[in-house]
Write an enzyme that holds these catalytic residues in place. Structure first.
Site, PDB file in Angstrom:
ATOM      1  N   ASP A 199       0.850  -1.189   0.000  1.00  0.00           N
ATOM      2  CA  ASP A 199       0.000   0.000   0.000  1.00  0.00           C
ATOM      3  C   ASP A 199       0.888   1.243   0.000  1.00  0.00           C
ATOM      4  OD1 ASP A 199      -3.204   0.522   0.946  1.00  0.00           O
ATOM      5  OD2 ASP A 199      -1.807   2.201   1.149  1.00  0.00           O
ATOM      6  N   ILE A 200       0.483   2.252  -0.748  1.00  0.00           N
ATOM      7  CA  ILE A 200       1.276   3.477  -0.874  1.00  0.00           C
ATOM      8  C   ILE A 200       1.277   4.282   0.431  1.00  0.00           C
ATOM      9  CG2 ILE A 200      -0.539   5.061  -1.687  1.00  0.00           C
ATOM     10  CD1 ILE A 200       1.444   5.975  -3.877  1.00  0.00           C
TER      11      ILE A 200
ATOM     12  N   ASN B 254     -13.172  -3.451   2.066  1.00  0.00           N
ATOM     13  CA  ASN B 254     -14.132  -2.358   2.239  1.00  0.00           C
ATOM     14  C   ASN B 254     -15.099  -2.315   1.061  1.00  0.00           C
ATOM     15  OD1 ASN B 254     -12.865  -1.413   4.629  1.00  0.00           O
ATOM     16  ND2 ASN B 254     -11.323  -0.355   3.396  1.00  0.00           N
TER      17      ASN B 254
ATOM     18  N   GLU C 123     -12.209   3.489  -1.122  1.00  0.00           N
ATOM     19  CA  GLU C 123     -11.708   4.642  -1.886  1.00  0.00           C
ATOM     20  C   GLU C 123     -11.343   4.271  -3.314  1.00  0.00           C
ATOM     21  OE1 GLU C 123      -8.465   6.196   0.355  1.00  0.00           O
ATOM     22  OE2 GLU C 123      -9.755   6.998   1.931  1.00  0.00           O
ATOM     23  N   VAL C 124     -10.878   3.055  -3.505  1.00  0.00           N
ATOM     24  CA  VAL C 124     -10.517   2.595  -4.854  1.00  0.00           C
ATOM     25  C   VAL C 124     -11.539   1.549  -5.280  1.00  0.00           C
ATOM     26  CG1 VAL C 124      -8.785   1.428  -6.262  1.00  0.00           C
ATOM     27  CG2 VAL C 124      -8.059   3.070  -4.506  1.00  0.00           C
TER      28      VAL C 124
ATOM     29  N   HIS D  81     -10.412  -5.235  -3.552  1.00  0.00           N
ATOM     30  CA  HIS D  81      -9.075  -5.568  -3.046  1.00  0.00           C
ATOM     31  C   HIS D  81      -9.167  -5.964  -1.589  1.00  0.00           C
ATOM     32  CE1 HIS D  81      -9.849  -1.280  -2.510  1.00  0.00           C
ATOM     33  NE2 HIS D  81      -9.138  -1.352  -1.388  1.00  0.00           N
ATOM     34  N   MET D  82      -8.180  -6.731  -1.171  1.00  0.00           N
ATOM     35  CA  MET D  82      -8.066  -7.155   0.224  1.00  0.00           C
ATOM     36  C   MET D  82      -6.834  -6.488   0.830  1.00  0.00           C
ATOM     37  SD  MET D  82      -7.393 -11.041   1.508  1.00  0.00           S
ATOM     38  CE  MET D  82      -9.076 -11.639   1.425  1.00  0.00           C
ATOM     39  N   HIS D  83      -7.013  -5.876   2.007  1.00  0.00           N
ATOM     40  CA  HIS D  83      -5.878  -5.340   2.756  1.00  0.00           C
ATOM     41  C   HIS D  83      -5.336  -6.445   3.664  1.00  0.00           C
ATOM     42  CE1 HIS D  83      -6.854  -0.902   2.233  1.00  0.00           C
ATOM     43  NE2 HIS D  83      -8.017  -1.443   1.919  1.00  0.00           N
TER      44      HIS D  83
HETATM   45  P1  5GP Z   1      -9.829   1.268   0.242  1.00  0.00           P
HETATM   46  O1  5GP Z   1     -10.111   2.414   1.173  1.00  0.00           O
HETATM   47  O2  5GP Z   1     -10.431   1.498  -1.130  1.00  0.00           O
HETATM   48  O3  5GP Z   1     -10.209  -0.055   0.841  1.00  0.00           O
HETATM   49  O4  5GP Z   1      -8.249   1.212   0.107  1.00  0.00           O
HETATM   50  C1  5GP Z   1      -7.545   1.742  -0.972  1.00  0.00           C
HETATM   51  C2  5GP Z   1      -6.078   1.671  -0.624  1.00  0.00           C
HETATM   52  O5  5GP Z   1      -5.330   1.869  -1.807  1.00  0.00           O
HETATM   53  C3  5GP Z   1      -5.622   2.727   0.382  1.00  0.00           C
HETATM   54  O6  5GP Z   1      -5.064   2.083   1.537  1.00  0.00           O
HETATM   55  C4  5GP Z   1      -4.592   3.536  -0.403  1.00  0.00           C
HETATM   56  O7  5GP Z   1      -3.494   3.951   0.401  1.00  0.00           O
HETATM   57  C5  5GP Z   1      -4.170   2.578  -1.494  1.00  0.00           C
HETATM   58  N1  5GP Z   1      -3.742   3.234  -2.719  1.00  0.00           N
HETATM   59  C6  5GP Z   1      -4.386   4.223  -3.383  1.00  0.00           C
HETATM   60  N2  5GP Z   1      -3.704   4.589  -4.484  1.00  0.00           N
HETATM   61  C7  5GP Z   1      -2.608   3.789  -4.523  1.00  0.00           C
HETATM   62  C8  5GP Z   1      -1.521   3.687  -5.448  1.00  0.00           C
HETATM   63  O8  5GP Z   1      -1.411   4.403  -6.450  1.00  0.00           O
HETATM   64  N3  5GP Z   1      -0.562   2.757  -5.166  1.00  0.00           N
HETATM   65  C9  5GP Z   1      -0.639   1.941  -4.069  1.00  0.00           C
HETATM   66  N4  5GP Z   1       0.357   1.073  -3.881  1.00  0.00           N
HETATM   67  N5  5GP Z   1      -1.654   2.014  -3.173  1.00  0.00           N
HETATM   68  C10 5GP Z   1      -2.632   2.932  -3.410  1.00  0.00           C
END
Ligand code: 5GP
Length: 116
Positions: free
Chosen positions: A29-30, A86, A94-95, A99-101
């Site tokens: 994660d970034i 999420n 957010e994306v 995806h799974m964290h």
């Molecule tokens: P969400 O809130 O959608 O479950 O998590 C999206 C995750 O994607 C966030 O933890 C965010 O930091 C990560 N993320 C967003 N843009 C990028 C990117 O360009 N590269 C990487 N490696 N992670 C990203």
């Protein structure tokens, strides 16, 4: 428009990839919120869990086997970790590419459903 994760899969934007096969990819994660914070993503661009179908079961099942493998490789399998998916606004998504964290490397507190 392609999701940011599809752009990572297509190498249009850089990332630190830790695993890839025909169905899924995993990368750091970034903006990590734990010492280990890796995203495991199906290559098929499924916007949210609401859009999942039976045809996706193989790829989505793969998320778990890859999570376990990455946890072992990062030496957090025994100490433990948390897997999070999420969905939409209230879930904090957010994306919009499922995806799974994978979070670990330190003790993560209890889940608090209601914010105070
Ligand atoms: P969400 O809130 O959608 O479950 O998590 C999206 C995750 O994607 C966030 O933890 C965010 O930091 C990560 N993320 C967003 N843009 C990028 C990117 O360009 N590269 C990487 N490696 N992670 C990203």
């Amino acid at each position: 428009m392609a999701s940011v994760f599809t752009k990572i899969i297509n190498r249009e934007i850089p990332s630190k990839i830790v695993y890839e096969d025909d169905l899924v990819i995993a990368f750091h994660d970034i903006d990590p919120v734990a010492p280990v914070h890796i995203l495991i993503v199906p290559k098929k661009e499924i916007p949210t869990v609401n859009d999942v179908t039976e045809a996706d079961e193989l790829a989505l099942g793969r998320l778990f086997t890859v999570a376990a493998r990455i946890a072992r490789e990062h030496n957090i399998a025994e100490s433990g970790y948390r897997l999070i998916v999420n969905c939409n606004k209230d879930g904090g998504q957010e994306v919009f590419h499922v995806h799974m964290h994978l979070l670990g490397g330190e003790r993560i507190g209890p889940i608090r459903v209601r914010s105070k």
